[in-house]
Enzyme design. Sequence first.
Site, PDB file in Angstrom:
ATOM      1  N   SER A 241      54.662  17.012  33.261  1.00 37.48           N
ATOM      2  CA  SER A 241      55.479  18.039  33.902  1.00 37.48           C
ATOM      3  C   SER A 241      54.732  18.481  35.144  1.00 37.48           C
ATOM      4  O   SER A 241      53.523  18.242  35.272  1.00 37.48           O
ATOM      5  CB  SER A 241      55.667  19.231  32.943  1.00 37.48           C
TER       6      SER A 241
ATOM      7  N   TYR B 244      53.004  25.473  26.677  1.00 42.85           N
ATOM      8  CA  TYR B 244      53.626  24.275  27.255  1.00 42.85           C
ATOM      9  C   TYR B 244      52.701  23.659  28.305  1.00 42.85           C
ATOM     10  O   TYR B 244      52.480  22.439  28.316  1.00 42.85           O
ATOM     11  CB  TYR B 244      54.964  24.679  27.883  1.00 42.85           C
TER      12      TYR B 244
END
Length: 243
Positions: free
Chosen positions: A85, A99
């Site tokens: 990401s 995350y």
Amino acid sequence: MHRLDVTDRPGFAAVADRVEEQLGGIDLLVNNAGVGLSAPMSTAGFDDWDRMLAVNLGGVVNGVVTVVPRIRRHGRGGHVVNTASMAGLIPMLDAGGIYTTTKFAVRGLSASLRLALAPDRIGVTCLCPGLTRTRILDPVGGADAPAGTPTFDATRDPVNAEFALAQGSAMDPAVLAACVVDAVRANDAYVIAHAEFDDELDALHAEVLAAVRHDVPVAPGRRAVEERRRALVDEVKNSIATG
């Protein structure tokens, strides 16, 4: 199509067996499964950490351990794509801290795996998307999610509210997928298709370089060790670049 829980190691192996039987081997592994919901990092408990780590990082590890030996075994090379990401390159606030932790780990795993698999002609690409239209905000397990599983709440804090608003401008997955195909064909180390992050990446790079203390002496022996390590890394990278 085969349904798979990426945290289920025997299930992963069983699916890989069926795919090999149907297709005559596996040449491309895409570790894409991920979840984006968790408690804020500052207040999270062990269950919050375990749930996110099991899918976002453990799922990638399970894919690598299960499938890469199968790609290596047929000897014709192949490719691995691991979805990290932009949160694997830049930090997120409290709401996305767990995350971020998982995605930084996926980026490090991918960069090292790329060097490790180069002799086998197996490329590795780390995908670092920004906002993309996916179902990442769905609870783990969907309708069968266990009690206490976090659910997305756009009113919880400004970060979530902004994230919900931004979904209307998120990238079409088909556009991102085309970039991934290009990267696999070119054996690129990264896919970064969201150009809105370029200034932030520049600033982060400058911040890291500014933290280097040049007033602290470097022992010659220590420098020599790192120079040899870097030469070995550069040798592998050059072998990848020249095909």
